[in-house]
Scaffold this motif. Structure first.
Motif, short mmCIF file in Angstrom:
data_model
loop_
_atom_site.label_atom_id
_atom_site.label_comp_id
_atom_site.label_asym_id
_atom_site.label_seq_id
_atom_site.Cartn_x
_atom_site.Cartn_y
_atom_site.Cartn_z
N THR A 49 0.65 -1.24 -0.08
CA THR A 49 0.00 -0.12 -0.11
C THR A 49 0.79 1.37 -0.09
OG1 THR A 49 -1.82 -1.03 1.34
CG2 THR A 49 -1.83 1.33 1.34
N ALA A 50 2.02 1.35 0.81
CA ALA A 50 2.86 2.46 0.75
C ALA A 50 3.52 2.71 -0.27
CB ALA A 50 3.93 2.16 1.97
N ALA A 51 3.77 1.60 -1.02
CA ALA A 51 4.49 1.49 -2.48
C ALA A 51 3.67 2.29 -3.46
CB ALA A 51 4.86 0.09 -2.90
N ALA A 52 2.31 2.14 -3.27
CA ALA A 52 1.47 2.88 -4.24
C ALA A 52 1.20 4.15 -3.91
CB ALA A 52 0.01 1.91 -4.09
N LEU A 53 1.11 4.51 -2.64
CA LEU A 53 0.77 5.81 -2.19
C LEU A 53 1.75 6.59 -1.50
CD1 LEU A 53 -2.68 4.79 -0.40
CD2 LEU A 53 -2.28 5.29 -2.65
N VAL A 54 2.97 6.19 -1.09
CA VAL A 54 3.73 6.98 -0.47
C VAL A 54 5.18 7.04 -0.94
CG1 VAL A 54 5.04 7.42 1.79
CG2 VAL A 54 2.60 6.70 1.85
N VAL B 163 -2.54 -8.12 -8.16
CA VAL B 163 -3.12 -7.17 -9.27
C VAL B 163 -4.42 -6.64 -8.93
CG1 VAL B 163 -4.05 -7.51 -11.66
CG2 VAL B 163 -2.09 -8.76 -10.94
N MET B 164 -5.22 -7.33 -7.85
CA MET B 164 -6.42 -6.80 -7.64
C MET B 164 -6.31 -5.86 -6.45
SD MET B 164 -8.74 -7.62 -9.60
CE MET B 164 -10.13 -6.79 -8.79
N THR B 165 -5.05 -5.57 -5.89
CA THR B 165 -5.07 -4.79 -4.55
C THR B 165 -4.07 -3.97 -4.98
OG1 THR B 165 -3.46 -6.44 -3.37
CG2 THR B 165 -6.02 -6.56 -2.83
N THR B 166 -2.75 -4.09 -4.72
CA THR B 166 -1.62 -3.22 -4.97
C THR B 166 -1.83 -2.48 -6.36
OG1 THR B 166 -0.43 -4.43 -3.80
CG2 THR B 166 0.83 -2.86 -4.93
N ARG C 159 -7.80 8.49 -2.82
CA ARG C 159 -6.89 7.20 -2.56
C ARG C 159 -7.76 6.41 -1.42
NH1 ARG C 159 -1.66 10.38 -0.49
NH2 ARG C 159 -3.32 11.60 0.54
N SER C 160 -8.58 7.25 -0.67
CA SER C 160 -9.20 6.61 0.55
C SER C 160 -10.42 5.55 -0.29
CB SER C 160 -9.92 7.61 1.31
OG SER C 160 -10.92 8.37 0.53
N VAL C 161 -10.80 6.16 -1.35
CA VAL C 161 -11.86 5.03 -1.86
C VAL C 161 -11.21 3.60 -2.44
CG1 VAL C 161 -13.33 4.57 -3.94
CG2 VAL C 161 -13.51 6.89 -2.72
N MET C 162 -9.94 3.92 -2.77
CA MET C 162 -9.18 2.67 -3.41
C MET C 162 -9.14 1.91 -2.07
SD MET C 162 -9.75 2.79 -6.44
CE MET C 162 -8.94 1.22 -6.96
N VAL C 163 -8.32 2.41 -1.09
CA VAL C 163 -7.95 1.73 0.03
C VAL C 163 -9.15 1.00 0.74
CG1 VAL C 163 -6.77 1.92 2.54
CG2 VAL C 163 -5.84 3.10 0.44
N ASN C 164 -10.15 1.89 0.93
CA ASN C 164 -11.34 1.06 1.67
C ASN C 164 -12.18 0.09 0.70
OD1 ASN C 164 -11.16 3.01 3.79
ND2 ASN C 164 -12.55 4.45 2.68
N ALA C 165 -11.87 0.08 -0.54
CA ALA C 165 -12.27 -1.08 -1.28
C ALA C 165 -11.43 -2.31 -1.09
CB ALA C 165 -12.44 -0.79 -2.93
N THR C 166 -10.33 -2.31 -0.72
CA THR C 166 -9.59 -3.34 -0.28
C THR C 166 -9.94 -3.94 1.30
OG1 THR C 166 -7.52 -2.02 0.57
CG2 THR C 166 -7.56 -2.84 -1.77
N ILE D 191 -13.37 -4.97 -6.87
CA ILE D 191 -12.35 -5.38 -5.94
C ILE D 191 -12.62 -6.71 -5.08
CG2 ILE D 191 -10.65 -4.92 -4.42
CD1 ILE D 191 -10.24 -2.16 -5.63
N THR D 192 -13.82 -6.50 -4.57
CA THR D 192 -14.49 -7.38 -3.61
C THR D 192 -14.86 -8.75 -4.26
OG1 THR D 192 -15.43 -5.67 -2.11
CG2 THR D 192 -16.20 -8.29 -1.93
N VAL D 193 -15.51 -8.75 -5.51
CA VAL D 193 -15.88 -9.86 -6.29
C VAL D 193 -14.51 -10.54 -6.70
CG1 VAL D 193 -16.98 -11.01 -8.36
CG2 VAL D 193 -18.21 -9.20 -6.78
N GLY D 194 -13.57 -9.88 -7.03
CA GLY D 194 -12.13 -10.29 -7.62
C GLY D 194 -11.52 -10.95 -6.83
#
Length: 441
Positions: free
Chosen positions: A41-46, A263-266, A280-287, A344-347
């Motif tokens: 997660t940090a690699a994607a956002l920070v 693939v479906m998260t990071t 960003r919060s939408v994507m993180v909350n989806a995971t 993301i949930t179904v995946g």
């Protein structure tokens, strides 16, 4: 199916004892994956912004994912090292070592100054600590699954192997929750110190996990191997000599559970936030939501696997994911928060059909004296390939002018490889039913 029948007495195990050991293995594994997923997660956002600031946005993201991939490249090395320890000296000492290594490495990441403070030393330190994480995880999962399965009655191994697998969604849940909370901070505070908090939490979490794991007993299967003097002198060498084909099958069978997940998260978090411009919060909350739903799905799929077989479940999960890959990315492309959460949930649920039974399938591919090494190396060779999938997906996306079909095609390919692994693996099962017998309580 081949049955391994070592000479000597039998070892009785009970559901109650198996459940206690599996829970202890799960707690440690949850911490391991919390630490590992946190880095993704940090690699994607920070890290792309604070540790690779001299690069353009696309190159910085790819550099951050490359550092993320370093940990996966180290995992097979860790599998060989800890496989040797686990098959020669015991599952328990190997598992105690891995949990300390990854907990300390993750906590120290939270203390590293960024590029603006120490320059090139920042990304180098990040890569070194990621390497330590990778070595530790290389021995962790294989050992946790092995010790859980070897304490379990043969007819109930699927459910206890699945219990260890819950460590993955729980780890994701904890890391996503931690990041969701710190993302509520003002952007300046988040960049200055907020992102470090989830990493620093690894220190107290390590203390809790170590306290629980230190109480587990050695595997009865390993203890009997010691009594019968059946331990391999160099497990990895014997593995390549006598079970190389089984190792290839293990890699294929595990590929979707690791690679598809990232693939479906990071990648999906990076794609939504950096390419589509979704908050960003939408994507993180989806995971986060996907991780919550994945927990009961893992338990359910593990139980179903006991009835239909881990191989068949792996085939079903692989085919279902391949069919669903393109529609899932079409949903993400809508940029609608609800559609993104559903996708993301179904995946993750489709991937979990195969992932839940990976431990049961892999442990049945190898005889007891090579089991820790075989399970760890098979899973982590798949991990080494998977670690660079977010990087590969980013490159494919760039080459296709940000068209998500290219990434969907990659996911479908991974899924079909795993389906083949499950099909072949179901025909290569090895059991040690007479080494361990059930005695229900």
């Amino acid at each position: 199916m081949t049955t391994m029948t070592p000479p000597g007495g039998e070892v009785a195990v009970t559901d109650k004892e198996a459940a206690r050991i599996a829970r202890a293995a799960f707690v440690g594994t949850a911490l391991e994956w919390y630490d590992y997923f946190l880095f993704g997660t940090a690699a994607a956002l920070v890290f792309n912004r604070l540790f690779f600031t001299d690069l353009n946005p696309t190159a910085a993201t790819m550099a951050a994912f490359a550092t993320f991939g370093v940990g996966f490249a180290a995992r097979p090395i860790g599998a060989v090292i800890f496989g040797y320890v686990g098959d020669r000296f015991g599952r328990r000492p190997a598992l105690l070592t891995t949990i300390v290594m990854i907990g300390v490495a993750t906590g120290v990441i939270g203390l590293i100054p960024d590029y603006g403070s120490i320059g090139l030393a920042a990304p180098i330190a990040l890569a070194v600590l990621r390497l330590v994480q990778g070595l530790a995880v290389g021995g962790e999962w294989g050992g946790a699954v092995t010790i859980a399965v070897e304490h379990a009655p043969p007819e109930h191994r699927g459910r206890f192997a699945a219990l260890v697998q819950i460590g993955s969604p729980v780890g994701t849940l904890l890391s996503s929750t931690a990041f969701s909370l710190v993302l509520l901070l003002p952007e300046e505070s988040f960049d200055a110190w907020g992102w470090r908090i989830p990493f620093l939490l690894a220190f107290p979490l390590l203390g809790i996990a170590l306290y629980i794991r230190i109480k587990i007993e050695e595997s009865p299967v390993f203890e009997q191997m010691v009594d019968l003097e059946e331990r391999a002198k160099i497990p990895a060498l014997d593995l390549f000599r006598h079970a190389g084909g089984r190792l290839v099958v293990a890699v294929a069978a595990a590929f979707l559970g690791v690679g598809g997940f990232y693939v479906m998260t990071t990648f999906a978090v990076s794609y939504g936030a950096n390419t589509l411009g979704v908050d960003r919060s939408v994507m993180v909350n989806a995971t986060l939501i996907a991780a919550i739903v994945q927990i009961p799905m893992t338990v359910f799929a593990g139980r179903i696997g006991e009835r239909f077989g881990a191989g068949r479940m792996t085939v079903a999960g692989g085919v279902a994911t391949a069919v669903g890959a393109y529609p899932l990315f079409l949903l993400i492309d809508t940029e609608n928060p609800v559609a993104i959460v559903v996708a993301i949930t179904v995946g993750i649920l489709l991937i979990t059909i195969a992932y839940a039974v990976t431990g049961a399938l892999l442990t049945e591919l190898f005889p007891p004296h090579l089991r820790y090494s075989g399970v760890a190396l098979g899973y982590n060779l798949a991990g080494a390939l998977s670690g660079f999938l977010p990087l590969a997906a980013t490159a494919l996306l760039s080459a296709s002018d940000d068209q998500s079909w290219s990434v969907a095609l990659l996911l479908a390919g991974i899924a079909l490889i795993t389906a083949v692994g499950g099909l072949v693996g179901s025909r290569l099962r090895i059991t040690d039913d007479r080494l361990v017998t059930s005695a229900h309580s």
